[in-house]
Write a protein that holds these residues in place. Structure first.
Motif, PDB file in Angstrom:
ATOM      1  N   UNK A   1     -27.920 -25.688  -4.117  1.00  0.00           N
ATOM      2  CA  UNK A   1     -29.388 -25.750  -4.165  1.00  0.00           C
ATOM      3  C   UNK A   1     -29.842 -26.569  -5.374  1.00  0.00           C
ATOM      4  N   UNK A   2     -29.272 -26.260  -6.552  1.00  0.00           N
ATOM      5  CA  UNK A   2     -29.617 -27.024  -7.755  1.00  0.00           C
ATOM      6  C   UNK A   2     -29.256 -28.497  -7.588  1.00  0.00           C
ATOM      7  N   UNK A   3     -28.099 -28.764  -7.005  1.00  0.00           N
ATOM      8  CA  UNK A   3     -27.666 -30.147  -6.817  1.00  0.00           C
ATOM      9  C   UNK A   3     -28.559 -30.886  -5.825  1.00  0.00           C
ATOM     10  N   UNK A   4     -29.038 -30.196  -4.811  1.00  0.00           N
ATOM     11  CA  UNK A   4     -29.948 -30.817  -3.844  1.00  0.00           C
ATOM     12  C   UNK A   4     -31.276 -31.174  -4.516  1.00  0.00           C
ATOM     13  N   UNK A   5     -31.805 -30.254  -5.328  1.00  0.00           N
ATOM     14  CA  UNK A   5     -33.037 -30.572  -6.064  1.00  0.00           C
ATOM     15  C   UNK A   5     -32.800 -31.705  -7.055  1.00  0.00           C
ATOM     16  N   UNK A   6     -31.646 -31.704  -7.687  1.00  0.00           N
ATOM     17  CA  UNK A   6     -31.311 -32.790  -8.609  1.00  0.00           C
ATOM     18  C   UNK A   6     -31.291 -34.123  -7.869  1.00  0.00           C
ATOM     19  N   UNK A   7     -30.689 -34.134  -6.686  1.00  0.00           N
ATOM     20  CA  UNK A   7     -30.643 -35.350  -5.871  1.00  0.00           C
ATOM     21  C   UNK A   7     -32.058 -35.843  -5.553  1.00  0.00           C
ATOM     22  N   UNK A   8     -32.910 -34.930  -5.081  1.00  0.00           N
ATOM     23  CA  UNK A   8     -34.284 -35.320  -4.715  1.00  0.00           C
ATOM     24  C   UNK A   8     -35.062 -35.833  -5.919  1.00  0.00           C
ATOM     25  N   UNK A   9     -34.955 -35.145  -7.039  1.00  0.00           N
ATOM     26  CA  UNK A   9     -35.664 -35.593  -8.248  1.00  0.00           C
ATOM     27  C   UNK A   9     -35.146 -36.942  -8.734  1.00  0.00           C
TER      28      UNK A   9
ATOM     29  N   UNK B   1     -33.660 -39.334  -7.028  1.00  0.00           N
ATOM     30  CA  UNK B   1     -34.103 -40.413  -6.138  1.00  0.00           C
ATOM     31  C   UNK B   1     -35.587 -40.708  -6.344  1.00  0.00           C
ATOM     32  N   UNK B   2     -36.398 -39.651  -6.493  1.00  0.00           N
ATOM     33  CA  UNK B   2     -37.827 -39.837  -6.731  1.00  0.00           C
ATOM     34  C   UNK B   2     -38.063 -40.669  -7.988  1.00  0.00           C
ATOM     35  N   UNK B   3     -37.425 -40.290  -9.097  1.00  0.00           N
ATOM     36  CA  UNK B   3     -37.621 -41.020 -10.349  1.00  0.00           C
ATOM     37  C   UNK B   3     -37.052 -42.431 -10.281  1.00  0.00           C
ATOM     38  N   UNK B   4     -35.955 -42.617  -9.577  1.00  0.00           N
ATOM     39  CA  UNK B   4     -35.360 -43.945  -9.457  1.00  0.00           C
ATOM     40  C   UNK B   4     -36.217 -44.867  -8.598  1.00  0.00           C
ATOM     41  N   UNK B   5     -36.892 -44.298  -7.614  1.00  0.00           N
ATOM     42  CA  UNK B   5     -37.722 -45.110  -6.719  1.00  0.00           C
ATOM     43  C   UNK B   5     -39.089 -45.408  -7.324  1.00  0.00           C
ATOM     44  N   UNK B   6     -39.789 -44.376  -7.803  1.00  0.00           N
ATOM     45  CA  UNK B   6     -41.160 -44.613  -8.297  1.00  0.00           C
ATOM     46  C   UNK B   6     -41.197 -45.134  -9.727  1.00  0.00           C
TER      47      UNK B   6
END
Length: 173
Positions: A117-125, A127-132
């Protein structure tokens, strides 16, 4: 003379690297994450996902100090590989160069609780920071060129990811 494996469609501004290009030099192979960066859709996301099996492998075989030393070596090698590949492509931060995502996300996974769960949230965050590219990522992405610039902006995305995860863990945000 065009580098091997570079297909440039007529009128295209940027060359389109292919398998032959990735295999032509070790720098290209590394920068493209062994070919993961050739993904036709979302190569940065594919590169970030590629960090998962590497993390599981390294986490199993390496003690924490060796793991951090490996990530540090990957960062330094990435500066060279992305600089060399960026020059060959005529694009300092070509979207297919995913070594920066792989390396930075390995650091995130290393410092994130070993829980899916923590790793999934880490992945989403991440990617979000890398994209925006929120500040200060966007600033450094625009100011720094070459291999160091390619690697550094993803390191900043990793830092913001870890900062948000730490706040979430501490304050339940």
């Amino acid at each position: 003379m065009e580098a091997p494996g570079l297909a440039s469609p007529p009128g295209a501004a940027k060359p389109n690297p292919n398998k032959a290009f990735v295999r032509s030099r070790s720098a290209h192979f590394i920068a493209f994450g062994g070919g993961v960066g050739l993904s036709p859709a979302a190569p940065g996301t594919a590169g970030t996902l590629a960090a998962f099996p590497l993390f599981w492998l390294f986490d199993y075989f390496l003690d924490p100090v060796k793991f951090l030393l490996l990530i540090s070596a990957m960062f330094i090698i990435g500066i060279w590989a992305c600089s060399t590949t960026g020059k060959a492509l005529g694009s300092h931060d070509h979207g297919g160069m995913v070594w920066d995502e792989i390396t930075a996300f390995l650091l995130v996974l290393f410092l994130t609780p070993n829980n899916l769960i923590w790793q999934a949230y880490a992945f989403l965050l991440f990617r979000l920071f890398d994209i925006i590219k929120p500040p200060p990522i966007r600033y450094y992405d625009q100011k720094l060129r070459g291999g160091f610039g390619v690697m550094f902006d993803d390191l900043l995305a990793a830092f913001l990811t870890l900062l948000f995860l730490a706040a979430w863990k501490k304050f339940g945000i």
